[in-house]
Design an enzyme around this catalytic site. Sequence first.
Site, PDB file in Angstrom:
ATOM      1  N   GLU A 281       0.740  -1.183   0.157  1.00 19.16           N
ATOM      2  CA  GLU A 281      -0.064  -0.041   0.012  1.00 19.16           C
ATOM      3  C   GLU A 281       0.737   1.312   0.211  1.00 19.16           C
ATOM      4  O   GLU A 281       0.732   2.260  -0.730  1.00 19.16           O
ATOM      5  CB  GLU A 281      -0.778  -0.050   1.166  1.00 19.16           C
ATOM      6  N   SER A 318      -3.641   3.635   6.865  1.00 19.24           N
ATOM      7  CA  SER A 318      -3.526   2.483   6.042  1.00 19.24           C
ATOM      8  C   SER A 318      -5.079   1.614   6.213  1.00 19.24           C
ATOM      9  O   SER A 318      -5.584   1.682   7.156  1.00 19.24           O
ATOM     10  CB  SER A 318      -2.559   1.667   6.673  1.00 19.24           C
ATOM     11  N   GLU A 360     -11.779  -3.493  19.508  1.00 17.21           N
ATOM     12  CA  GLU A 360     -11.544  -3.495  18.149  1.00 17.21           C
ATOM     13  C   GLU A 360     -12.403  -4.824  17.581  1.00 17.21           C
ATOM     14  O   GLU A 360     -13.002  -4.785  16.659  1.00 17.21           O
ATOM     15  CB  GLU A 360     -10.092  -3.928  17.870  1.00 17.21           C
ATOM     16  N   GLU A 365     -16.932  -2.986  11.711  1.00 21.75           N
ATOM     17  CA  GLU A 365     -16.124  -3.285  10.640  1.00 21.75           C
ATOM     18  C   GLU A 365     -15.424  -4.572  10.623  1.00 21.75           C
ATOM     19  O   GLU A 365     -14.707  -4.894   9.642  1.00 21.75           O
ATOM     20  CB  GLU A 365     -14.999  -2.044  10.588  1.00 21.75           C
TER      21      GLU A 365
END
Length: 573
Positions: A281, A318, A360, A365
């Site tokens: 990336e 990122s 998390e 997501e």
Amino acid sequence: MFNIEIDGRNVQAGDGETILAVCKREGIKIPTLCFIEGLTPSGACRMCIVEVEGFPGLIPSCSYPVKEGMKIKTSTPKILNARRTIVELLLSDHPDDCLYCLRNGQCELQKLARDMDVKRLSYSKVKTKRPSDVSSPSIVRNPEKCILCGKCVRVCEEIQGVSAIDFIGRGCKAFVGTAFDSGLNVSTCINCGQCILVCPTGALTERSYVDEVAATLADPDKFVVVQHAPAVSVTLAEEFGVKPGKDVDGQMVAALRRLGFKRVFDTSFTADLTIMEEGSELVHRIKTGGKLPMITSCSPGWIKFVEQFYPDLLENVSTCKSPQQMLGALIKSFFAKREGLDPSKIVSVSVMPCTAKKFECQRPEMAVDYVPDVDYVLTTRELAQLFRRYGLELGAMTPDTADTPFGERTSAGKIFGATGGVMEAAVRSAYFLLTGQEYPEEKIPAVRGLKGHKEVKLKIGDLEVGAAVVSGLGNARKLLDEIRAGRKDIHFIEVMTCPGGCINGGGQPIGADTEAIKARLQALYQIDRDDSVRVSHKNESVTRLYKEFLGEPLGKVSHHLLHTHYKKREIKV
Ligand code: SF4
Ligand code: SF4
Ligand code: SF4
Ligand code: FES
């Protein structure tokens, strides 16, 4: 240097040193409750009082500088009585439930009561009742055990730059809480757990999932697998009384298997995979004029921080999921298919140095087609608790290795556990991706070490790449403000939420001082020195995974499973 006298002995001291610092150097342990190494003393608790000749009262040694000729006494009856009174007053408004407290045996208040010979309370008071805050997936606050030392407030503000909690009210009505005294889950708390590490009592603890994991391990209908993060194997032994800096990777794997996990995977494998994705990336952004600087995304406290406070920089972050989430996604897709398993029967547990990973794994997501990548996150501390519960002696285990297909790692993946590790691993592989040659240096000294902000300029082929490494989000704030103000010479930034990186994560063993953190850091770099494969692009299992399943870095499958996007998060204040 000049002379002072401590307890009748002549001692050398230097300008600017506090009485507490000199005493520590001289092997005199003065009790403290509110003092935090490296931060300006607040003088809140008065536990560190000493007598100084010529001074009328007792003075706090943590905030008082030494002066030439000073005569100090550290343990007269007057001092000891005053300290005992402070402890008794604290205990008079404190629950007596040490037996059921997570911090039992590691609690500074409990230890002080023992050291001060407090055998009964001279003061009695109707104890203040306040409900616990269990709203957060990461942190539990029990205000009844809070002694108002203020350390959590200061760490949250001064180290992390978050200020999610503060003192509310005055005098005997004061307590520590969030804005509008709401739950931590709706506050700006980024779940880092740094407040837990400094809290002297059981007022702040991680949200434990030990019972849930134990129950699922006992369920014959479930296929329970576990992954362990790079920084866990170099800290776990401390929970069993071993001095910091010992790597117990093989013994930990053996003990995990004894617990009944069907597979034991190494998150360092997906750290290597992250380097392939994130490195690609970065190269893509550089070659196509994409958004720079690119900022790493593996630290979930940092992600919530940027969503809340720097949403304008979200495009710089990122798109890679963290190694934990990447491995979780692969377990329930590639691995499930390969083994002929129904993904809904797999329970994916991860052992992390981090409380924010608990938050998390519950983010929307972090689910693929509504199936969460990871089901439960245990901290290093909780893993030790699980081992103790099942009577597993870590030191007695015969070392074992992690399972295929996610058990192979390079030392580049392993050094993710320290600040600067992601950067070093990324540079080693980005260099290869851009030039076709291996990075010529043995190591990149400028990105190593515990400093909170490090920068280096690197020559990669024809490119001059500006790289910055920050840990502790207060340090991140300063750098991000420079980026916002137009700074252009930095192309890649590694951000770790916790000072020093995951080796000092909020889920790590309590009570580590700077020397202990350094020992943990050295343990990781020793592994890097000893390993024969030190670059992520040479992880053969990663190469095989691309060949058999993912295709190529940043390809379609990778995008579906391993990447995500974050958006602005509204905050109340
Ligand atoms: S915080 Fe400390 S003193 Fe209070 S109940 Fe827990 S172990 Fe006991
Ligand atoms: S977990 Fe981190 S952000 Fe949340 S209150 Fe504690 S120090 Fe502050
Ligand atoms: S929660 Fe812990 S660190 Fe915070 S003020 Fe209370 S006792 Fe101190
Ligand atoms: S440690 Fe010195 S006043 Fe609290």
